[in-house]
Design a protein around this motif. Sequence first.
Motif, PDB file in Angstrom:
ATOM      1  N   ASN A   1       7.099  88.959 -77.004  1.00  0.00           N
ATOM      2  CA  ASN A   1       5.864  88.159 -78.117  1.00  0.00           C
ATOM      3  C   ASN A   1       4.788  87.453 -76.195  1.00  0.00           C
ATOM      4  O   ASN A   1       3.503  87.817 -75.785  1.00  0.00           O
ATOM      5  N   THR A   2       5.782  87.683 -74.834  1.00  0.00           N
ATOM      6  CA  THR A   2       5.168  87.383 -73.608  1.00  0.00           C
ATOM      7  C   THR A   2       4.914  88.121 -73.089  1.00  0.00           C
ATOM      8  O   THR A   2       3.295  88.896 -72.494  1.00  0.00           O
ATOM      9  N   ILE A   3       5.733  89.297 -73.041  1.00  0.00           N
ATOM     10  CA  ILE A   3       4.748  90.597 -72.469  1.00  0.00           C
ATOM     11  C   ILE A   3       4.352  90.913 -72.875  1.00  0.00           C
ATOM     12  O   ILE A   3       2.987  91.793 -72.362  1.00  0.00           O
ATOM     13  N   ARG A   4       3.241  90.920 -74.462  1.00  0.00           N
ATOM     14  CA  ARG A   4       2.893  92.420 -74.876  1.00  0.00           C
ATOM     15  C   ARG A   4       1.650  91.208 -74.504  1.00  0.00           C
ATOM     16  O   ARG A   4       0.249  92.052 -74.232  1.00  0.00           O
ATOM     17  N   ASP A   5       1.647  90.154 -74.616  1.00  0.00           N
ATOM     18  CA  ASP A   5       0.326  88.894 -74.227  1.00  0.00           C
ATOM     19  C   ASP A   5      -0.154  89.722 -72.960  1.00  0.00           C
ATOM     20  O   ASP A   5      -2.045  90.143 -72.517  1.00  0.00           O
ATOM     21  N   LEU A   6       0.783  89.594 -71.858  1.00  0.00           N
ATOM     22  CA  LEU A   6       0.550  89.528 -70.532  1.00  0.00           C
ATOM     23  C   LEU A   6       0.495  91.322 -69.525  1.00  0.00           C
ATOM     24  O   LEU A   6      -0.016  91.321 -68.776  1.00  0.00           O
ATOM     25  N   HIS A   7       0.624  92.007 -70.708  1.00  0.00           N
ATOM     26  CA  HIS A   7       0.942  93.320 -70.190  1.00  0.00           C
ATOM     27  C   HIS A   7      -0.563  94.100 -70.675  1.00  0.00           C
ATOM     28  O   HIS A   7      -1.303  94.972 -70.142  1.00  0.00           O
TER      29      HIS A   7
END
Length: 841
Positions: free
Chosen positions: A165-171
């Motif tokens: 979830n974190t990587i998807r949002d930040l990426h």
Amino acid sequence: MKNVVWTGTWVAERLGVELVGDERLSDLLGLALRRNPRRAHLLVSNVLGKHVPQSPSVVYGHGFALGRRVRELLGAEDAGAAVVLGYAETATGLGHCVADGVGLAPYLHSTRRPVPGVDTAGGFEESHSHATSHLLLPENPALLAGAGPLVLVDDEFSTGNTVLNTIRDLHARYPRDRYVVVALVDMRSAADLGRLAEFATEIGARVDLVAAARGTVNLPEGVLEKGQALVTEHETTEATKTTKTTKTTENTKTTKTTENTKTTKTAEPADSRPGHPGAARVELGWPRGLPDGGRHGFTPGQRIRLDAALPAMAARVAEALPEGARRVLVLGFEELMYAPLRLARELEQVVSAEVRYSTTTRSPVLALDDPGYAIRTRLVFPAHDDPDDGPGERYAYNVAGAGFDAVVAVVDSAADTPALHAPDGLLAQLAEHAPSVLLAVVPSYVPARPSTERPSMLPEPLRGPAFSSYAPDEVGWLLQDLSDVTLEAPTEEREEAIQSGGAHYAESLPVEYQPSPQYQELFQTALGTSAARIAQAVGAVTELVLAERSPHPVLVSLARAGTPVGVLMRRWAQHRHGLDLPHYAVSIVRGRGIDANALRWLAAHHDPADVVFVDGWTGKGAITRELTEAIREFESAEGVTGFDPEIAVLADPGSCVRTYGTREDFLIPSACLNSTVSGLISRTVLRSDLVGEYDFHGAKFYRELAGSDVSVDFLDAVAAYFPDVADAACAQAKELLATDRTPTWEGWAAVERISEEYEIHDVNLVKPGVGETTRVLLRRVPWKILARAGAGTDLDHVRLLAQQRGVPVEEVDELPYTCVGLIHPKYTRGATGADGKAVTA
């Protein structure tokens, strides 16, 4: 094999939960039950410092070791560009420790505490958590926008949902090529093992995983329902016990409160607010403006400030502890984990008592007094930081009944509320279980609201290898990179523009001098003969700085001649004293002053009183005067005080400063070359169309000259002599400390005399000393060189350069410097060159 009951047996036997994995897994983890609709069991870490009090050195060591593994995985170059992101609340401290291990990595942790006026840079959900929503609130909006690796840190890696979830949002906002996931334990199931690789392929980035131990939890059918039933059963039982205990406690509370309000040593008197349980306040002396953690970002410079302040803060706590205390707990507060951890680790070094560390938490966990269960006791108290989600319960585990003689509660100022001091608050609960309770409050850091006149956050320093050929920890450049801008102009053209008043010397760059093989050989010869002499001067000036200026100085070299000296002073402090001194390079421009934005950055990240400006040598003292005036104007305009404008130099032939290694005018080989001995960095540039009002001054990184670079060779050659000259350097420093070193400014007087004698009538065109003379020959249009009669090999390179440029060398008696370079007087009055011909543009 240790004869210790694993703290997971109680849950495993009743629910059929099985923990399978590395041999270390049972040492790292226990099991408990919690009231949570998504997951009944809780993996309780024995080394995280959250639920189980643990030695702070053990807690810090595990996080730091993971950071070192990340550094090895990335390599020095990528590690130097990495940003570390930790997860609230459990891994905020762990992420800090990983960032420390990675090296010079800025750090940010997610938070569940909204902060008015701070923009959100992202957010994500942690589906299995008790409190699921995370916010990212960096003070510097650009913190997550870089292209370097992003390192994500959590205590456990189970399904991988939170990380994805974190990587998807930040990426989607800030795409990058590489991510590293870090966890104490990798507990993915077989079904989840391939998800990370699939996700990496999906977003087109590399995603690595680093963990201290690996395993999995095998959960039988219906475990969630069985777990919830167990929690309900035992919570009812525990509630009954608590009621009985409360009634008994009320009858004895008066006696206990009297005992607990004793004020010990330097602690302040107990708070007099109604219902206060008798906790004595300890004033830590937290550094002004230093963030209390990574909620809004925590920079390497801020970590260095904390390192320097910790011994004094721990000493204050140690002084306040009751005499004879054998077991002490430092108790942090929810997301505030790192500051209490570092304080506890420092306290562990200075007291004979056994020191343990843990923190309070939002997570409700069932407590059972059984050796095979991870959570033996639980303190319940009202939330005391005015949480956004309203009032509620908070918890401290394994504190009651642990035999602590003293508890040091560390909270931030936002949590120092009436609820903390209430009869049922945390301090009262602690006082029921420890004879002494101390309260230490760390100022809550809230970023200043952005000004309409000035940006709220300046960029972080540039570092090698992305900018300069120095290692990233050797120096941070408070400059902006102008490598893609054409700034070079022919030397004669620059000289005419400068002397006619049409341009300032800092608005352009000379064409970078490329030394001939003969000159390069001369440099190497000079380095071989002078390295030991330089090493001794480096040692002497560093010892003076440590003795007179600050025990933990912040070295700020004047780019670029001062930068190799600053690096060498930093290396000496490491070699001789084990100190890891911060070092930055800043721009100062004659007639324009020092970079005010660099000073603003330094004041925001360090105590100005610790800043020591460093240069290579003094000539006539123009830069010394320039810096003094610039600091005076800056402090007057900004209201910031504490900067000491006196420069520390390797050599002070002009007698302009008090802090120096020698006053002899001798060859410092770094003066022989330009960028190729200064990290491949140009001299600094200040031009209005390139440098805005709130930008750092600029410079270029000459990557194309890497084949000729001797910057690190120079440093290594000098530093190799540190062991040999240590005694002599320390003796020299001791002698200097006992000497009257008041500047006489005799160099300035000599320059004025030479200026008039040679009818130049401009002291700026007289460049005294070996270093300044060399720079005249490399960058300007020299007229002639004055050499002291009898000067020896120190002038070999000057004579060679003069010969190559057709510049006469005139020997002079009673010259206070070894040599002086004279720049051609103004073109406009028909000056002639060395060959007698008129000079034209």
